[in-house]
Design a protein around this motif. Structure first.
Motif, PDB file in Angstrom:
ATOM      1  N   LEU A 144      34.970 -38.697 -36.643  1.00 38.31           N
ATOM      2  CA  LEU A 144      35.583 -37.527 -37.295  1.00 38.31           C
ATOM      3  C   LEU A 144      36.178 -37.921 -38.642  1.00 38.31           C
ATOM      4  O   LEU A 144      36.036 -37.203 -39.632  1.00 38.31           O
ATOM      5  CB  LEU A 144      36.695 -36.953 -36.405  1.00 38.31           C
ATOM      6  CG  LEU A 144      36.270 -36.040 -35.271  1.00 38.31           C
ATOM      7  CD1 LEU A 144      37.450 -35.790 -34.340  1.00 38.31           C
ATOM      8  CD2 LEU A 144      35.751 -34.721 -35.819  1.00 38.31           C
ATOM      9  N   ALA A 196      33.408 -38.592 -41.139  1.00 41.74           N
ATOM     10  CA  ALA A 196      32.789 -37.321 -41.554  1.00 41.74           C
ATOM     11  C   ALA A 196      33.675 -36.617 -42.573  1.00 41.74           C
ATOM     12  O   ALA A 196      33.190 -36.128 -43.594  1.00 41.74           O
ATOM     13  CB  ALA A 196      32.559 -36.424 -40.331  1.00 41.74           C
ATOM     14  N   GLY A 197      34.975 -36.608 -42.323  1.00 37.80           N
ATOM     15  CA  GLY A 197      35.894 -35.852 -43.164  1.00 37.80           C
ATOM     16  C   GLY A 197      36.236 -36.535 -44.473  1.00 37.80           C
ATOM     17  O   GLY A 197      36.336 -35.869 -45.510  1.00 37.80           O
ATOM     18  N   GLU A 211      25.240 -36.508 -45.735  1.00 35.02           N
ATOM     19  CA  GLU A 211      25.712 -35.187 -46.129  1.00 35.02           C
ATOM     20  C   GLU A 211      24.514 -34.447 -46.698  1.00 35.02           C
ATOM     21  O   GLU A 211      23.794 -35.004 -47.541  1.00 35.02           O
ATOM     22  CB  GLU A 211      26.826 -35.341 -47.171  1.00 35.02           C
ATOM     23  CG  GLU A 211      27.640 -34.089 -47.318  1.00 35.02           C
ATOM     24  CD  GLU A 211      28.901 -34.319 -48.167  1.00 35.02           C
ATOM     25  OE1 GLU A 211      29.417 -35.447 -48.186  1.00 35.02           O
ATOM     26  OE2 GLU A 211      29.327 -33.348 -48.817  1.00 35.02           O
ATOM     27  N   HIS A 252      28.859 -32.024 -37.811  1.00 36.86           N
ATOM     28  CA  HIS A 252      29.569 -30.765 -38.035  1.00 36.86           C
ATOM     29  C   HIS A 252      28.756 -29.609 -37.451  1.00 36.86           C
ATOM     30  O   HIS A 252      27.534 -29.636 -37.510  1.00 36.86           O
ATOM     31  CB  HIS A 252      29.739 -30.518 -39.540  1.00 36.86           C
ATOM     32  CG  HIS A 252      31.036 -31.026 -40.091  1.00 36.86           C
ATOM     33  ND1 HIS A 252      32.192 -31.096 -39.356  1.00 36.86           N
ATOM     34  CD2 HIS A 252      31.367 -31.471 -41.326  1.00 36.86           C
ATOM     35  CE1 HIS A 252      33.161 -31.574 -40.103  1.00 36.86           C
ATOM     36  NE2 HIS A 252      32.683 -31.833 -41.306  1.00 36.86           N
ATOM     37  N   HIS A 253      29.439 -28.599 -36.961  1.00 38.93           N
ATOM     38  CA  HIS A 253      28.724 -27.496 -36.291  1.00 38.93           C
ATOM     39  C   HIS A 253      27.708 -26.814 -37.218  1.00 38.93           C
ATOM     40  O   HIS A 253      26.697 -26.315 -36.776  1.00 38.93           O
ATOM     41  CB  HIS A 253      29.722 -26.484 -35.721  1.00 38.93           C
ATOM     42  CG  HIS A 253      30.564 -25.844 -36.767  1.00 38.93           C
ATOM     43  ND1 HIS A 253      30.224 -24.636 -37.331  1.00 38.93           N
ATOM     44  CD2 HIS A 253      31.693 -26.247 -37.386  1.00 38.93           C
ATOM     45  CE1 HIS A 253      31.123 -24.325 -38.247  1.00 38.93           C
ATOM     46  NE2 HIS A 253      32.031 -25.287 -38.300  1.00 38.93           N
ATOM     47  N   ASN A 254      27.948 -26.834 -38.524  1.00 36.77           N
ATOM     48  CA  ASN A 254      26.978 -26.214 -39.449  1.00 36.77           C
ATOM     49  C   ASN A 254      25.904 -27.207 -39.921  1.00 36.77           C
ATOM     50  O   ASN A 254      25.090 -26.876 -40.771  1.00 36.77           O
ATOM     51  CB  ASN A 254      27.699 -25.581 -40.645  1.00 36.77           C
ATOM     52  CG  ASN A 254      28.421 -26.630 -41.480  1.00 36.77           C
ATOM     53  OD1 ASN A 254      28.404 -27.815 -41.137  1.00 36.77           O
ATOM     54  ND2 ASN A 254      29.031 -26.220 -42.564  1.00 36.77           N
ATOM     55  N   HIS A 255      25.919 -28.397 -39.365  1.00 38.04           N
ATOM     56  CA  HIS A 255      24.890 -29.423 -39.640  1.00 38.04           C
ATOM     57  C   HIS A 255      24.840 -29.893 -41.084  1.00 38.04           C
ATOM     58  O   HIS A 255      23.800 -30.345 -41.543  1.00 38.04           O
ATOM     59  CB  HIS A 255      23.502 -28.934 -39.207  1.00 38.04           C
ATOM     60  CG  HIS A 255      23.358 -28.833 -37.716  1.00 38.04           C
ATOM     61  ND1 HIS A 255      23.046 -29.900 -36.924  1.00 38.04           N
ATOM     62  CD2 HIS A 255      23.520 -27.772 -36.884  1.00 38.04           C
ATOM     63  CE1 HIS A 255      23.006 -29.506 -35.656  1.00 38.04           C
ATOM     64  NE2 HIS A 255      23.295 -28.229 -35.610  1.00 38.04           N
ATOM     65  N   ASN A 256      25.940 -29.768 -41.836  1.00 33.22           N
ATOM     66  CA  ASN A 256      25.880 -30.271 -43.219  1.00 33.22           C
ATOM     67  C   ASN A 256      26.430 -31.697 -43.378  1.00 33.22           C
ATOM     68  O   ASN A 256      26.207 -32.310 -44.423  1.00 33.22           O
ATOM     69  CB  ASN A 256      26.512 -29.292 -44.222  1.00 33.22           C
ATOM     70  CG  ASN A 256      27.993 -29.165 -44.023  1.00 33.22           C
ATOM     71  OD1 ASN A 256      28.517 -29.672 -43.022  1.00 33.22           O
ATOM     72  ND2 ASN A 256      28.677 -28.518 -44.941  1.00 33.22           N
ATOM     73  N   VAL A 257      27.112 -32.204 -42.363  1.00 29.95           N
ATOM     74  CA  VAL A 257      27.560 -33.601 -42.391  1.00 29.95           C
ATOM     75  C   VAL A 257      27.379 -34.203 -40.998  1.00 29.95           C
ATOM     76  O   VAL A 257      27.643 -33.534 -39.994  1.00 29.95           O
ATOM     77  CB  VAL A 257      29.054 -33.722 -42.766  1.00 29.95           C
ATOM     78  CG1 VAL A 257      29.501 -35.183 -42.720  1.00 29.95           C
ATOM     79  CG2 VAL A 257      29.323 -33.157 -44.145  1.00 29.95           C
ATOM     80  N   ARG A 312      26.672 -42.221 -42.792  1.00 33.40           N
ATOM     81  CA  ARG A 312      27.188 -40.861 -42.985  1.00 33.40           C
ATOM     82  C   ARG A 312      26.203 -40.109 -43.871  1.00 33.40           C
ATOM     83  O   ARG A 312      25.948 -40.543 -44.995  1.00 33.40           O
ATOM     84  CB  ARG A 312      28.562 -40.911 -43.655  1.00 33.40           C
ATOM     85  CG  ARG A 312      29.185 -39.559 -43.903  1.00 33.40           C
ATOM     86  CD  ARG A 312      30.466 -39.707 -44.687  1.00 33.40           C
ATOM     87  NE  ARG A 312      31.161 -38.445 -44.853  1.00 33.40           N
ATOM     88  CZ  ARG A 312      30.864 -37.534 -45.776  1.00 33.40           C
ATOM     89  NH1 ARG A 312      29.870 -37.735 -46.607  1.00 33.40           N
ATOM     90  NH2 ARG A 312      31.560 -36.409 -45.848  1.00 33.40           N
ATOM     91  N   TYR A 353      28.628 -37.899 -34.528  1.00 32.82           N
ATOM     92  CA  TYR A 353      29.340 -36.632 -34.676  1.00 32.82           C
ATOM     93  C   TYR A 353      28.629 -35.836 -35.761  1.00 32.82           C
ATOM     94  O   TYR A 353      28.310 -36.381 -36.825  1.00 32.82           O
ATOM     95  CB  TYR A 353      30.802 -36.867 -35.083  1.00 32.82           C
ATOM     96  CG  TYR A 353      31.456 -35.592 -35.552  1.00 32.82           C
ATOM     97  CD1 TYR A 353      31.883 -34.642 -34.628  1.00 32.82           C
ATOM     98  CD2 TYR A 353      31.582 -35.310 -36.907  1.00 32.82           C
ATOM     99  CE1 TYR A 353      32.427 -33.441 -35.051  1.00 32.82           C
ATOM    100  CE2 TYR A 353      32.137 -34.120 -37.334  1.00 32.82           C
ATOM    101  CZ  TYR A 353      32.556 -33.195 -36.403  1.00 32.82           C
ATOM    102  OH  TYR A 353      33.083 -32.007 -36.824  1.00 32.82           O
TER     103      TYR A 353
END
Lengths: 198, 198
Positions: A100, A103-104, A195, A67-72, A193, A65
């Motif tokens: 998810l 990531a969060g 970041e 993130h849409h902005n590719h930071n995680v 993970r 997975y």
């Protein structure tokens, strides 16, 4: 409790349990909440049996997975026993929910058992110095210490974290639910993970 | 060499170099291949300058690739200097190519410098025992040893691997091309590769 056919239907939808189990739970329970508790207990017992059976978990899959902005981003391997379950929607949905969550919330460990022994020992020492411990009856001290430890590491341990989408359950419950649903042991083997810049 | 306007156009398409650079290369070269070599050398020099400049690479993104059957997955962090380049198509395409390469060829290291010193030392010892070394002139021995080492570790080092989609170049060339194109240093900071059951 008294119940109608519609109650059985609603309970099945809510818990995913079988028709017979829902009927029995409603018959035995004095309230709706108790019926759910009965089913939860039954499910946990079933899941425990699957886990205890400890069948080989060599199937499964690798999932990611980002993130849409590719930071995680998260990569994980989730295992089960058969290719059939590996390709099921329930299994793939679970893989996605775990990714998810990771990531969060950025857990450090998968299970409490993964916390290094020296780290746990250090925390145990601190608890032993806690004046509150002296007021706990001797036979309950070990439980008191374990409770404190689990609370302390709960935030870092994925399976003990409240689920981001429903904090009335922890992530481990989510996994146990799919274990009961599929009838197979399911194990999160590893995750990465990343970041950006961390 | 003699060339037509169509040649300049074709050379631009093939190399991604500027109009002026392509014209100059064709003027100076005696053959088409030499023109490409001139542009390659110019690009490498430009890329080296970017790398030497060693500007901070704190932007970029996290990217993933998972095989459709979920048996292999890759997560990577690719860095550059500005958010502008991080969002560019060239950068994202490069991230995807690197992920595909890692998924397919499973490198152990990113750069030759990442191979642990003791592992290199062990390999160097074996080369020193090679009878062929005695026949190499003393002043060329260090080059001989380094050549052998790079050959030996080339398969395990991502940037030295032939690119799966065009084995006339190595993966490092692919990165250097995008560095020259974007005018920014680009660094693959880390990657994870999971293979089901491995």
């Amino acid at each position: 409790m008294n119940y109608a056919a519609a109650d059985v239907k609603r309970l099945r939808e809510e818990t995913g349990a079988t028709f017979a189990d829902c009927k029995n739970a409603l018959t035995d329970a004095r309230s709706w909440d108790e019926a759910i508790k009965i089913l939860d207990a039954k499910r946990d017992k079933k899941a425990d049996k699957m886990i205890v059976a400890d069948r080989e978990t060599k199937q499964g899959g690798v999932f990611s997975y980002v993130h849409h902005n590719h930071n995680v981003g998260v990569l994980l391997e989730l295992n089960c026993s058969t290719d059939f379950v590996a390709r099921s929607e329930a299994f793939r949905k679970l893989a996605n929910e775990l990714a998810l969550q990771i990531a969060g919330v950025a857990p450090k460990y998968i299970n409490f058992e993964d916390v290094p022994a020296d780290v746990v020992e250090e925390a145990r020492k601190t608890i032993l110095e806690d004046p509150a411990l002296a007021r706990v009856p001797a036979e309950r001290r070990e439980d008191f210490i374990n409770g404190k430890l689990k609370k302390q590491f709960g935030e870092q341990v994925l399976m003990m974290q409240p689920w981001v989408k429903d904090d009335s359950i922890v992530v481990g419950d989510l996994v146990r639910k799919v274990i009961a649903e599929t009838g197979e042991n399911i194990v999160l083997r590893r995750f990465s993970r990343f970041e950006l810049g961390k």
